[in-house]
Design a protein around this motif. Structure first.
Motif, PDB file in Angstrom:
ATOM      1  N   TRP A  80       0.646  -1.356  -0.079  1.00  0.00           N
ATOM      2  CA  TRP A  80      -0.002  -0.575  -0.178  1.00  0.00           C
ATOM      3  C   TRP A  80       1.151   0.904   0.075  1.00  0.00           C
ATOM      4  N   ARG A  81       1.977   0.716   0.611  1.00  0.00           N
ATOM      5  CA  ARG A  81       3.518   2.554   0.181  1.00  0.00           C
ATOM      6  C   ARG A  81       3.114   3.295  -1.730  1.00  0.00           C
ATOM      7  N   ARG A  82       2.962   1.437  -2.048  1.00  0.00           N
ATOM      8  CA  ARG A  82       3.489   1.817  -2.766  1.00  0.00           C
ATOM      9  C   ARG A  82       2.753   2.414  -4.137  1.00  0.00           C
ATOM     10  N   SER A  83       1.059   2.016  -3.853  1.00  0.00           N
ATOM     11  CA  SER A  83       0.541   2.770  -4.107  1.00  0.00           C
ATOM     12  C   SER A  83       0.339   4.363  -3.512  1.00  0.00           C
ATOM     13  N   GLY A  84       0.496   4.302  -2.434  1.00  0.00           N
ATOM     14  CA  GLY A  84       0.129   5.556  -1.623  1.00  0.00           C
ATOM     15  C   GLY A  84      -0.660   5.605  -0.803  1.00  0.00           C
ATOM     16  N   ARG A  85      -1.332   4.700  -0.913  1.00  0.00           N
ATOM     17  CA  ARG A  85      -2.905   4.855  -0.212  1.00  0.00           C
ATOM     18  C   ARG A  85      -2.535   4.171   1.697  1.00  0.00           C
ATOM     19  N   TYR A  86      -1.335   3.448   2.168  1.00  0.00           N
ATOM     20  CA  TYR A  86      -1.124   3.840   3.090  1.00  0.00           C
ATOM     21  C   TYR A  86      -1.710   4.585   4.144  1.00  0.00           C
ATOM     22  N   ASP A  87      -1.004   5.418   3.408  1.00  0.00           N
ATOM     23  CA  ASP A  87      -1.173   7.096   4.658  1.00  0.00           C
ATOM     24  C   ASP A  87      -2.625   7.732   4.145  1.00  0.00           C
ATOM     25  N   ALA A  88      -2.450   8.027   3.419  1.00  0.00           N
ATOM     26  CA  ALA A  88      -3.999   8.189   3.028  1.00  0.00           C
ATOM     27  C   ALA A  88      -5.006   7.405   2.901  1.00  0.00           C
ATOM     28  N   TYR A  89      -5.663   6.208   3.585  1.00  0.00           N
ATOM     29  CA  TYR A  89      -6.149   5.634   3.315  1.00  0.00           C
ATOM     30  C   TYR A  89      -6.985   6.190   5.237  1.00  0.00           C
TER      31      TYR A  89
END
Ligand code: ATP
Ligand code: MG
Ligand code: MG
Ligand code: MG
Length: 436
Positions: A80-89
């Protein structure tokens, strides 16, 4: 199944934590038990419904060439860090650390994982289009889990993902799914109206939500009454025909339907006044054209027709399978209980023995039961008739087959249709011929 042997715990009391009809009925009829806030165990009858819905979902996905896989519930944070969503979610994501301090999460959805699997395997445009789907439990740490399984924290979802080389191809996949969804919901026995939707944190630009019309719904909906009468199962439409996909798009363009988020007053004014319907709806599914958002973010390419690397264009397609169980009940019940559509009912028949111990009654019931035990819930309990009738109405199986000493002697079966309440008597052989 014989009721004396079944794990079918009906509740007499209405549980106080349940504020809406479907939640109350699901607890009272013994379909589920809550085990923690927003987390439910499925009991045999509930599980049978969940499975019946899943089967229809699978059949309609397989029919348009989507292939079933099964991805795990736990995912690595790095994905999820690769898509940038780990923090965004944000806080809806349940984050977990294992004994080696590796960060994991309980999947709320699977775009990252499927894109990663796809990227490792598919190398050329020649392998596309490709649609993969799975049915798997999801976890979203909802601020306010409520309405039973309709807004749980752990819930069962069908999520599918399509890959194509071009935007046109991706849009074709989208409309194929639209058709599959319209058929799926119709077969499940609900009227789920497709409405234009915001794409939200999933991203992309083209999206529809499917809403089951019911007063308990969380979304306000505005729609043309024409949507109440369309039977997609009767339209012979082929997902492989461009013409038929166009016909689907035309229906959507002709009949207005929108949630309050996307409601357009100017378009609404054009719907004839007597056709305008305003109400509430339950979101039971959503489809998105994603574009290359995830393949770009995660660096996934295939070789295009001209030999150069290209980021595949994606779509994603979700159905809230466990939410649907509640939504069906919201749309189909009366004061006495649930009214299951035939296609998803836990059993087709409730066989009611009015006098266990009476030889002729027991013998006829045994004969009927042995004809089709898989589809019959046989009430062989030594209970008063009134209790049996109430429980049968509460659980809501489509047909009640009522056998008492008088009918047994005369070789007659009494049949009650749960939805219409209509009763009829017929000779045993006629019954067997009609329903056997
Ligand atoms: P909602 O708006 O109700 O929160 P969503 O738009 O966040 O749902 P999606 O990401 O579109 O949900 O997920 C696909 C489907 O999964 C939804 O259409 C819905 O049917 C189901 N779903 C989503 N959240 C839940 C939940 N908390 N409990 C049960 N089903 C859910
Ligand atoms: Mg949500
Ligand atoms: Mg939503
Ligand atoms: Mg949604």
């Amino acid at each position: 199944m014989k009721l004396t042997e079944a794990f079918q715990p009906t509740l007499k009391e209405v549980p106080t934590e349940a504020t809406i009809t479907s939640h109350r009925l699901m607890l009272r009829a013994g379909l589920v038990r809550q085990t923690a806030a927003g987390i439910y165990a499925w009991l045999p009858a509930g599980l049978r419904v969940l499975r019946a819905i899943s089967t229809i979902v699978r059949e309609e996905q397989d029919r348009i060439g989507a292939q079933e896989v099964l991805m795990p519930t736990l995912q690595s944070a790095d994905l999820w860090r690769r898509s940038g969503r780990y923090d965004a979610y944000g806080p809806e994501m349940l984050r977990i650390t294992d004994r080696h301090e590796r960060e994991l999460l309980y999947g709320p959805t699977n775009e990252e994982m499927i894109t990663d699997i796809f990227g490792a395997v598919v190398k050329s445009y020649k392998e596309l289009p490709l649609t993969l789907y799975h049915l798997q439990w999801k976890f979203r740490d909802e601020v306010r889990p409520r309405f039973g399984v309709m807004r749980g924290r752990e819930f069962y979802m069908k999520d599918g993902y399509s890959f194509d080389v071009s935007k046109e191809g991706a849009e074709r996949n989208y409309w194929r799914q639209m058709l599959a969804y319209l058929r799926t919901f119709r077969r499940i026995g609900v009227n789920a109206v497709p409405m234009q939707a915001d794409t939200g944190p999933i991203g992309g630009n083209l999206s529809h939500e499917f809403l089951v019309l019911a007063p308990a719904g969380e979304s306000g909906v505005f729609y043309d009454a024409a949507w109440e009468g369309i039977d997609w199962s009767k339209r012979d439409l082929d997902a492989d025909s461009a013409e038929d996909l166009k016909a689907v798009q035309d229906v959507l363009a002709t009949h207005y339907a929108a949630t309050d988020e996307k409601h357009d007053e100017a378009a609404w004014e054009k719907v004839p006044a007597e056709q305008r319907r305003e109400g509430r709806g339950i979101e039971v599914g959503q489809i998105f054209h994603l574009g290359p958002k995830y393949t770009e973010a995660m660096g996934v390419t295939v070789t295009g027709e001209d030999g150069s690397p290209t980021h595949p264009d994606m779509g994603c397609y979700g159905i809230g399978v466990s939410r649907l169980v509640g939504a069906i009940i919201e749309a189909s019940h009366d004061d006495n209980g649930i009214i299951w559509p035939e296609s998803v009912a836990p059993w087709r028949f409730a066989l009611i023995n009015l006098r266990p111990g009476d030889e002729a009654t027991d013998a006829l019931c045994a004969r009927l039961y042995s004809a089709d035990p898989e589809n019959i819930l046989y009430d062989d309990r030594k209970e008063r008739a009134g209790v049996k009738f109430n429980d049968a109405d509460l659980l809501g199986l489509p047909w009640q087959v009522i056998i008492g000493p008088r009918g047994a002697k005369a070789g007659q079966v009494e049949l009650k249709n749960r939805a219409s309440g209509e009763r009829s008597e017929m000779p045993v052989d006629d019954f067997m011929a009609r329903f056997g």
